[in-house]
Design a protein around this motif. Structure first.
Motif, PDB file in Angstrom:
ATOM      1  N   ASP A   1       8.381  96.283 -16.387  1.00 19.07           N
ATOM      2  CA  ASP A   1       9.828  96.244 -16.141  1.00 19.07           C
ATOM      3  C   ASP A   1      10.614  95.913 -17.384  1.00 19.07           C
ATOM      4  OD1 ASP A   1      12.069  96.332 -14.424  1.00 19.07           O
ATOM      5  OD2 ASP A   1      12.097  94.145 -14.322  1.00 19.07           O
TER       6      ASP A   1
ATOM      7  N   LEU B   1       9.143 106.703 -18.634  1.00 27.09           N
ATOM      8  CA  LEU B   1       8.854 106.128 -17.316  1.00 27.09           C
ATOM      9  C   LEU B   1      10.014 105.265 -16.819  1.00 27.09           C
ATOM     10  CD1 LEU B   1       5.159 105.082 -18.068  1.00 27.09           C
ATOM     11  CD2 LEU B   1       5.980 107.188 -16.994  1.00 27.09           C
ATOM     12  N   ASP B   2      10.164 105.241 -15.493  1.00 27.78           N
ATOM     13  CA  ASP B   2      11.187 104.420 -14.845  1.00 27.78           C
ATOM     14  C   ASP B   2      10.488 103.602 -13.758  1.00 27.78           C
ATOM     15  OD1 ASP B   2      13.262 103.315 -13.468  1.00 27.78           O
ATOM     16  OD2 ASP B   2      14.295 105.201 -13.029  1.00 27.78           O
ATOM     17  N   ARG B   3      10.360 102.303 -14.017  1.00 29.51           N
ATOM     18  CA  ARG B   3       9.632 101.454 -13.073  1.00 29.51           C
ATOM     19  C   ARG B   3      10.269 101.447 -11.689  1.00 29.51           C
ATOM     20  NH1 ARG B   3       9.245  96.983 -10.239  1.00 29.51           N
ATOM     21  NH2 ARG B   3      11.502  96.951 -10.445  1.00 29.51           N
TER      22      ARG B   3
ATOM     23  N   SER C   1       6.225 102.251 -10.027  1.00 29.82           N
ATOM     24  CA  SER C   1       5.838 101.077 -10.806  1.00 29.82           C
ATOM     25  C   SER C   1       4.361 101.112 -11.174  1.00 29.82           C
ATOM     26  CB  SER C   1       6.165  99.799 -10.044  1.00 29.82           C
ATOM     27  OG  SER C   1       5.447  99.782  -8.837  1.00 29.82           O
TER      28      SER C   1
ATOM     29  N   VAL D   1       3.655 100.186 -14.943  1.00 30.37           N
ATOM     30  CA  VAL D   1       4.891 100.329 -15.706  1.00 30.37           C
ATOM     31  C   VAL D   1       5.549  98.956 -15.780  1.00 30.37           C
ATOM     32  CG1 VAL D   1       7.056 101.586 -15.921  1.00 30.37           C
ATOM     33  CG2 VAL D   1       5.094 102.663 -14.798  1.00 30.37           C
TER      34      VAL D   1
ATOM     35  N   GLU E   1       8.712 100.672 -19.260  1.00 26.70           N
ATOM     36  CA  GLU E   1       9.640 101.721 -18.848  1.00 26.70           C
ATOM     37  C   GLU E   1      10.666 101.946 -19.966  1.00 26.70           C
ATOM     38  OE1 GLU E   1      12.333 100.870 -15.624  1.00 26.70           O
ATOM     39  OE2 GLU E   1      12.430  98.733 -16.067  1.00 26.70           O
ATOM     40  N   ASN E   2      11.280 103.079 -19.968  1.00 29.44           N
ATOM     41  CA  ASN E   2      12.346 103.469 -20.921  1.00 29.44           C
ATOM     42  C   ASN E   2      11.869 103.650 -22.370  1.00 29.44           C
ATOM     43  OD1 ASN E   2      14.192 103.107 -18.776  1.00 29.44           O
ATOM     44  ND2 ASN E   2      14.330 100.929 -19.253  1.00 29.44           N
TER      45      ASN E   2
END
Ligand SMILES: *[C@@H]1O[C@H](CO)[C@@H](O)[C@H](O)[C@H]1NC(C)=O
Ligand SMILES: *[C@@H]1O[C@H](CO)[C@@H](O)[C@H](O)[C@H]1NC(C)=O
Ligand SMILES: *[C@@H]1O[C@H](CO)[C@@H](O)[C@H](O)[C@H]1NC(C)=O
Length: 363
Positions: free
Chosen positions: A137, A103-105, A109, A135, A48-49
């Protein structure tokens, strides 16, 4: 006759179709087995990110049928043709899958996408291809307390309360593993009164012991840090307010060991003395309220005593007239306890020596 002929041709065509369908089914099963060998893609893992949008592809779906004929690829599922739309897009001819956003878990997710391969005429070239994107973390969330905690504890117990913070990062990983600590206690005296269990957030009383008569409220500043408290963890500050409840750990005391007074002959139903009980426990509770008894010298039942709940005084009354011919000397004993049983110590007592007078003197 022509009609019968047409019907016969139609029946034969139907039979041919059924046979053909059965063959296709058989081939499809073959395709499935082959697919098991070649087309189960391992899940793609993306952090993510992280910005992968410049990458030509993050995964590739492919049918080996495209050796024979042109195959067109599409994606279906949440993240493709369902919300969040077009986050993942596939190159129709190459099967390369790109990601169009970051993406943002904590929102999604995992994306379970399905790749579809079709020939130019729209028929399926391949059994659907599962494309799972997981995704990974990152520690991008701080623990959150969400409220102020309040607890109460009596002066003699040890477990106070439990504070709980939540962390939106992936459960079961250090990114969401919270360690608690007490960073401040107000008031600071008479010492460090509480400790907190690192991972449970349970707050206990230190051996030092609490004394409500000193402070009846403490405010603790609690810190929750993820990464199990490591220096690079994210932290959040919270508050726990702890009220100290009274227990009956202060026995009532009388002001004096010895009282003296006078009583008149032939009078009754008069207050002859008030005896004050002193008690440090919480005023107007049974831990404070005195319970007086005459424990000596009242064999004839001349006196009664009861408590004035406003002043905590024992009101000593003469309830029968005294015959000075018979009684030469009056020596009473009075004891006091609280209405609630004592946790520590014992009550108090005093002796009262009465002079037998004609004058009424309330000492
Ligand atoms: C899709 O892939 C083909 C073959 O690699 C390439 O020529 C084409 O430009 C790609 N299309 C897009 C829209 O990127
Ligand atoms: C993705 O598929 C897996 C396995 O079938 C399933 O356990 C999971 O719940 C699915 N997740 C979503 C978001 O659909
Ligand atoms: C104090 O609290 C403890 C634990 O809750 C309890 O067991 C005990 O009886 C309490 N003591 C008094 C005097 O209320």
């Amino acid at each position: 006759m022509a009609r019968a002929h047409i019907a016969a041709v139609a029946l034969v065509s139907l039979l041919v179709l059924l046979v053909f369908k059965a063959e296709v089914e058989a081939r499809r099963h073959g395709a499935l087995r082959r697919r098991k060998r070649e087309w189960i893609l391992p899940p793609t893992k993306l952090l993510e990110n992280v910005d992968y949008t410049k990458r030509v592809s993050i995964a590739k779906i492919r049918s080996d049928k495209d050796d024979e004929q042109r195959v067109h690829y599409t994606l279906t599922g949440a993240g493709a043709d369902k919300d969040p739309f077009n986050l993942f897009i596939v190159n129709e001819t190459s099967g390369h899958v790109r990601v169009t956003g970051i993406l943002d878990r904590e929102k999604f997710s995992v994306y379970n996408l399905t790749g579809i391969a079709r020939y130019s005429d729209g028929s399926l070239a391949e059994t659907d291809i599962d494309l799972r994107i997981r995704v990974i973390d990152q520690n991008d969330n701080s623990p959150k307390f969400g409220k102020k905690f309040t607890g109460s504890v009596n002066e003699s117990s040890t477990l106070v309360t439990q504070v709980i913070a939540t962390d939106a990062d992936e459960e079961g990983t250090d990114n969401a593993k919270i360690a608690y600590s007490i960073v401040k206690q107000e008031p600071v005296d008479p010492g460090v009164m509480f400790y907190i269990e690192k991972n449970s957030g349970k707050i206990f009383v230190n051996d030092a012991g609490l004394d409500r008569e000193l402070h009846d409220l403490y405010t603790l500043t609690i810190k929750a840090t993820d990464m199990d408290g490591a220096e690079n963890g994210n932290s959040e500050i919270g508050t726990a307010e702890i009220k100290i409840l009274d227990i009956n750990d202060n026995p009532p005391r009388l002001e004096k060991d010895m009282y003296s007074g006078n009583v008149d002959e032939n009078t009754d139903n008069v207050v002859v003395m008030r005896i004050k009980a002193l008690d440090d426990d919480l005023v107007n509770t049974d831990n404070w309220l005195a319970d007086f008894k005459i424990d000596k010298g009242n064999e004839d039942g001349l006196f009664s005593i009861e408590t004035d709940p406003k002043t905590n005084e024992g009101i000593l009354k003469l309830i029968k007239p005294i015959d000075f011919e018979k009684i030469k000397d009056l020596d009473l004993g009075v004891s006091v306890e609280n209405v609630a049983p004592l946790v520590v110590g014992a009550g108090d007592r005093a002796d009262i020596d009465f002079g037998l007078d004609l004058g009424l003197d309330l000492t």
